[in-house]
Design a protein around this motif. Sequence first.
Motif, mmCIF file in Angstrom:
data_model
loop_
_atom_site.group_PDB
_atom_site.id
_atom_site.type_symbol
_atom_site.label_atom_id
_atom_site.label_comp_id
_atom_site.label_asym_id
_atom_site.label_seq_id
_atom_site.Cartn_x
_atom_site.Cartn_y
_atom_site.Cartn_z
ATOM 1 N N MET A 153 0.821 -1.215 0.000
ATOM 2 C CA MET A 153 0.000 0.000 0.000
ATOM 3 C C MET A 153 0.853 1.263 0.000
ATOM 4 S SD MET A 153 -2.347 1.376 3.100
ATOM 5 C CE MET A 153 -3.192 2.963 3.041
ATOM 6 N N ALA A 154 2.017 1.165 0.653
ATOM 7 C CA ALA A 154 2.910 2.333 0.751
ATOM 8 C C ALA A 154 3.108 2.992 -0.610
ATOM 9 C CB ALA A 154 4.260 1.915 1.329
ATOM 10 N N GLU A 155 3.426 2.142 -1.592
ATOM 11 C CA GLU A 155 3.691 2.687 -2.926
ATOM 12 C C GLU A 155 2.443 3.329 -3.538
ATOM 13 O OE1 GLU A 155 2.592 -1.464 -2.653
ATOM 14 O OE2 GLU A 155 4.086 -0.207 -1.688
ATOM 15 N N MET A 156 1.267 2.837 -3.132
ATOM 16 C CA MET A 156 0.033 3.388 -3.698
ATOM 17 C C MET A 156 -0.228 4.811 -3.210
ATOM 18 S SD MET A 156 -2.459 0.084 -3.454
ATOM 19 C CE MET A 156 -3.581 0.740 -4.682
ATOM 20 N N LEU A 157 0.434 5.182 -2.129
ATOM 21 C CA LEU A 157 0.198 6.506 -1.576
ATOM 22 C C LEU A 157 1.011 7.583 -2.283
ATOM 23 C CD1 LEU A 157 -0.186 5.942 2.258
ATOM 24 C CD2 LEU A 157 -1.845 6.868 0.662
ATOM 25 N N GLY A 158 1.815 7.170 -3.201
ATOM 26 C CA GLY A 158 2.524 8.138 -4.024
ATOM 27 C C GLY A 158 3.462 9.040 -3.236
ATOM 28 N N ARG B 133 -2.865 5.450 8.898
ATOM 29 C CA ARG B 133 -3.282 5.205 7.521
ATOM 30 C C ARG B 133 -3.455 3.714 7.249
ATOM 31 N NH1 ARG B 133 0.100 10.002 4.319
ATOM 32 N NH2 ARG B 133 -1.418 11.612 4.876
ATOM 33 N N ARG B 134 -2.488 2.933 7.754
ATOM 34 C CA ARG B 134 -2.609 1.497 7.549
ATOM 35 C C ARG B 134 -3.869 0.972 8.244
ATOM 36 N NH1 ARG B 134 2.167 -0.699 6.456
ATOM 37 N NH2 ARG B 134 3.096 0.623 8.063
ATOM 38 N N VAL C 141 -11.407 -0.262 6.614
ATOM 39 C CA VAL C 141 -12.317 -0.122 5.470
ATOM 40 C C VAL C 141 -12.431 -1.456 4.743
ATOM 41 C CG1 VAL C 141 -12.672 0.955 3.214
ATOM 42 C CG2 VAL C 141 -11.962 2.353 5.155
ATOM 43 N N LYS C 142 -11.309 -2.146 4.573
ATOM 44 C CA LYS C 142 -11.359 -3.439 3.908
ATOM 45 C C LYS C 142 -12.159 -4.430 4.736
ATOM 46 C CE LYS C 142 -7.001 -4.157 3.191
ATOM 47 N NZ LYS C 142 -5.687 -4.728 2.845
ATOM 48 N N THR D 197 -8.586 12.545 12.124
ATOM 49 C CA THR D 197 -7.598 11.750 11.402
ATOM 50 C C THR D 197 -8.281 10.746 10.486
ATOM 51 O OG1 THR D 197 -5.935 12.019 13.105
ATOM 52 C CG2 THR D 197 -5.702 10.109 11.670
ATOM 53 N N VAL D 198 -9.345 10.126 10.983
ATOM 54 C CA VAL D 198 -10.067 9.188 10.139
ATOM 55 C C VAL D 198 -10.555 9.907 8.878
ATOM 56 C CG1 VAL D 198 -12.146 7.765 9.957
ATOM 57 C CG2 VAL D 198 -10.699 7.619 11.979
ATOM 58 N N TYR D 199 -11.134 11.077 9.051
ATOM 59 C CA TYR D 199 -11.576 11.844 7.884
ATOM 60 C C TYR D 199 -10.399 12.183 6.978
ATOM 61 C CZ TYR D 199 -16.504 12.607 8.977
ATOM 62 O OH TYR D 199 -17.851 12.430 9.188
ATOM 63 N N ASN D 200 -9.317 12.643 7.572
ATOM 64 C CA ASN D 200 -8.132 12.978 6.769
ATOM 65 C C ASN D 200 -7.649 11.790 5.968
ATOM 66 O OD1 ASN D 200 -7.916 15.638 7.511
ATOM 67 N ND2 ASN D 200 -6.571 15.219 9.261
#
Lengths: 138, 138
Positions: free
Chosen positions: B1-6, B14-15, B21-22, B49-52
């Motif tokens: 996922m790290a790479e997906m965050l650009g 974030r993780r 969500v998954k 933070t959740v919203y962010n």
Amino acid sequence: MAEMLGGQRMTKQRRLVFDVVKELSPTHPTASTVYERAKYLMPSISLATVYNVLETLTEAGIITQVNIDREASRFCPNLHPHAHFFCDQCDSVFDVDLRERADAAEPWNLPNGSLIEQMNVAMRGICPECREKNDATG
Amino acid sequence: MAEMLGGQRMTKQRRLVFDVVKELSPTHPTASTVYERAKYLMPSISLATVYNVLETLTEAGIITQVNIDREASRFCPNLHPHAHFFCDQCDSVFDVDLRERADAAEPWNLPNGSLIEQMNVAMRGICPECREKNDATG
DNA sequence: GTGAATGCAAAACCTTTGCAACTGG
DNA sequence: CCAGTTGCAAAGGTTTTGCATTCAC
């Protein structure tokens, strides 16, 4: 319109809000836009009444409430089945008609036995006018 | 996922939010549902933070924000083109896939030259499970 | 006359923001 | 280290609600 309200009272405010929605329909006004215009025509009208009336008219099926993302709801008196196109560049909203004999649900693989009561289709993008403008300038 | 965050930082929050969500994806959780579950797993996390994070993930294209009427946004990690079906009776939300080779815009009579960047399709109605229940009881 | 509709203000709701403290790379 | 991220609390915008007053029928 009285008869369309199904026995409910026809008040000055209801007639006014309906007229304003029709007048402003090309812009797909929000509740507060309707309120502004209505207040100009009837200074005593309140925002709560505008909301109440918009809800009443929506429930009566006289107007449609249009939602896109989390923006303020817009209202439109177009009762034909139609979608909405929101231009990201000029912020305007257009009605998009369903093609003749087309079925809006056709592209979708609905589970057997579902009953659709309402379908909401909104598109975002760039409208033809803005694209032309862009081609000319860019 | 790290790479997906650009290039953005991979934080615990974030993780966690992504995992939640998954985990909850069958229910199409709202921000506050995600918050509840996330807070259970990491008591220090805040709603902001959740919203962010949900916004970050949405912008990164890792999850999708689903809006229906004026209800709270829901989030889903299904990246395939799909619509949503909301059952008025049991309040659940289902993904509805686009048929093979189908074009969601096909039924709509778009003005020539419009460029669609995004399309949002939501249906309301009664799901097969509820209809069966109704037939049995009613 | 009487219940329904209005106007006002306050609240509810979801979401965003400002800012000091913290932390991942 | 230090810009990016967090947590908190406060504010934002839209919509709803409670209640006394007014009005349509």
